[in-house]
Design an enzyme around this catalytic site. Structure first.
Site, PDB file in Angstrom:
ATOM      1  N   GLY A  30      -6.893   9.264  -3.953  1.00 26.76           N
ATOM      2  CA  GLY A  30      -6.340   8.077  -3.297  1.00 26.76           C
ATOM      3  C   GLY A  30      -4.961   7.707  -3.816  1.00 26.76           C
ATOM      4  O   GLY A  30      -4.450   6.619  -3.532  1.00 26.76           O
ATOM      5  N   GLU A  46      -7.579   1.718   2.005  1.00 30.11           N
ATOM      6  CA  GLU A  46      -8.221   2.792   1.250  1.00 30.11           C
ATOM      7  C   GLU A  46      -8.153   2.517  -0.249  1.00 30.11           C
ATOM      8  O   GLU A  46      -9.140   2.682  -0.972  1.00 30.11           O
ATOM      9  CB  GLU A  46      -7.551   4.131   1.560  1.00 30.11           C
ATOM     10  CG  GLU A  46      -8.114   5.289   0.761  1.00 30.11           C
ATOM     11  CD  GLU A  46      -7.380   6.604   0.989  1.00 30.11           C
ATOM     12  OE1 GLU A  46      -7.641   7.559   0.232  1.00 30.11           O
ATOM     13  OE2 GLU A  46      -6.550   6.674   1.912  1.00 30.11           O
TER      14      GLU A  46
END
Length: 380
Positions: free
Chosen positions: A366, A245
């Site tokens: 994130g 990610e």
């Protein structure tokens, strides 16, 4: 156009796929970006067009209708999407949610959801962040309590990408609150479940075409078979998937920075001041030279990180360092590129204004830059 020539992390098949992505974006994305930005959401027609052309979830195995390709194909889509200046949530579906289901889902879950995710019929989201829990996922307060052969989910989530469009949400919830992080599970919740509600499409500084939403779970009942993987293993699963990610965010930051630089070059070569182009001033050329140097280093690092990921060697600290450096670099580049536009850079009619706004959140979601430094520091 993004120059992807000579990059050793890609082969001829990746190049052919990039050509497919560009043709689709030219046809379906670029003419509609302003509309998506104004409406605050990407149309489901665009999702289905991406599915029809093989852009969604390319790494999913062929057994579930996928192409069974490597993450390099996801990276191609990520680069081209970030370069377009649109913040559509298709990379969330391909890079994150699909991998959770492939890695941890039951055979029934894979057969039920993956084919529709690939076609664009099913749009997904992952609900981690809460009003009181952001980067610290151990602080999640949403609960999934057992009641017979069902979970009853209660809680709320916020800042959820694809929140308005999503048909299926991976919900991070506490199945055993007394165990803290070790009591966290991932639960699949379909959007038509009773008790599920979407809040407003949040009014953000940038990334207006991304439908970022509040989600509410008022005693939502789902069968225990909707648990993704093993119960109470959710935190481990989340930590395992973070390197990919975070590299994905770094890739998008790099491509977004490149677009900002290209816009600055184009503008300064066209704009006149004091009888010559703005580009002809030494300050402009030296500024652009410094930015180009950063971008050159950045692309080399992205290719290194992508190669490490494809080989299964990318560590959490390396991915965190990539996200930290590339998102911070993107912030510097878009700010300098806007400055080179002068007053025009502050006008929304110029793409650089949107790129400047959209880039800011890259250092937050994130995992914030501060959290990235903490992760890296733990390995020193």
């Amino acid at each position: 156009m993004l120059d992807a020539s000579g990059r050793e992390c890609y082969n001829e098949d990746h190049a052919a796929f990039r050509d497919t992505v560009r043709k689709l974006f030219d046809r379906e994305l670029y003419p509609n970006i302003d509309r998506f930005e104004h409406e605050g959401i990407v149309s489901k027609d665009f999702w289905r067009a991406c599915g029809d052309n093989g852009l969604l979830c390319p790494t999913v195995p062929e057994a579930y209708g996928g192409l069974g390709l490597d993450f390099g194909y996801n990276a191609v889509v990520n680069e081209e999407l970030a370069y377009s200046g649109c913040s559509a949530g298709i990379t969330l579906q391909s890079d994150i949610v699909a991998d959770y289901i492939v890695a941890y889902g039951s055979e029934e879950q894979k057969q039920k959801y993956l084919p529709k995710m690939i076609s664009g019929e099913l749009i997904t989201a992952i609900a981690m962040t809460e009003p009181g829990a952001g980067s610290d996922l151990q602080g999640v307060r949403t609960t999934a309590k057992k009641d017979g052969n069902h979970y009853v989910i209660s809680g709320s989530k916020t800042y959820i990408t694809n929140g308005q469009n999503a048909d299926l949400i991976i919900v991070v919830a506490k199945t055993d609150p007394d165990k803290g992080a070790k009591g966290t599970s991932l639960i699949l919740v379909e959007s038509d479940r009773e008790g599920f509600a979407r809040g407003r499409n949040l009014d953000k500084i940038g990334q207006h075409s991304a439908d970022t939403s509040e989600l509410f779970f008022n005693e939502v009942r789902v069968p225990m078979t909707n648990c993704l993987g093993e119960e109470n293993k959710g935190f481990i699963y989340l930590m395992s998937q973070l390197p990919q990610e975070r590299l994905g965010i770094a890739i998008g930051a790099q491509a977004g920075a490149q677009r900002a630089f290209d816009e600055a070059v184009k503008f300064t070569k066209d704009r006149k001041a004091f009888g010559k182009t703005v580009f002809d001033f030494q300050n402009t050329r030296f500024t652009l030279a410094s930015l180009k140097t950063q971008l050159q280093v950045g692309w080399a690092h992205i290719d290194w990180g992508l190669k490490r990921l494809l080989e299964g060697k990318l560590t959490a600290a390396e991915a965190s360092a990539a996200k930290l450096w590339h998102t911070e670099m993107q912030g510097d580049v878009v700010d300098a590129a806007l400055q080179l536009h002068g007053g025009a850079g502050y006008m929304n009619e110029y793409p650089i204004a949107r790129m400047w706004r959209d880039a800011r959140v890259q250092r937050i979601y994130g995992g914030t830059s501060e959290i990235m430094r903490e992760v890296i520091a733990r390995t020193i």
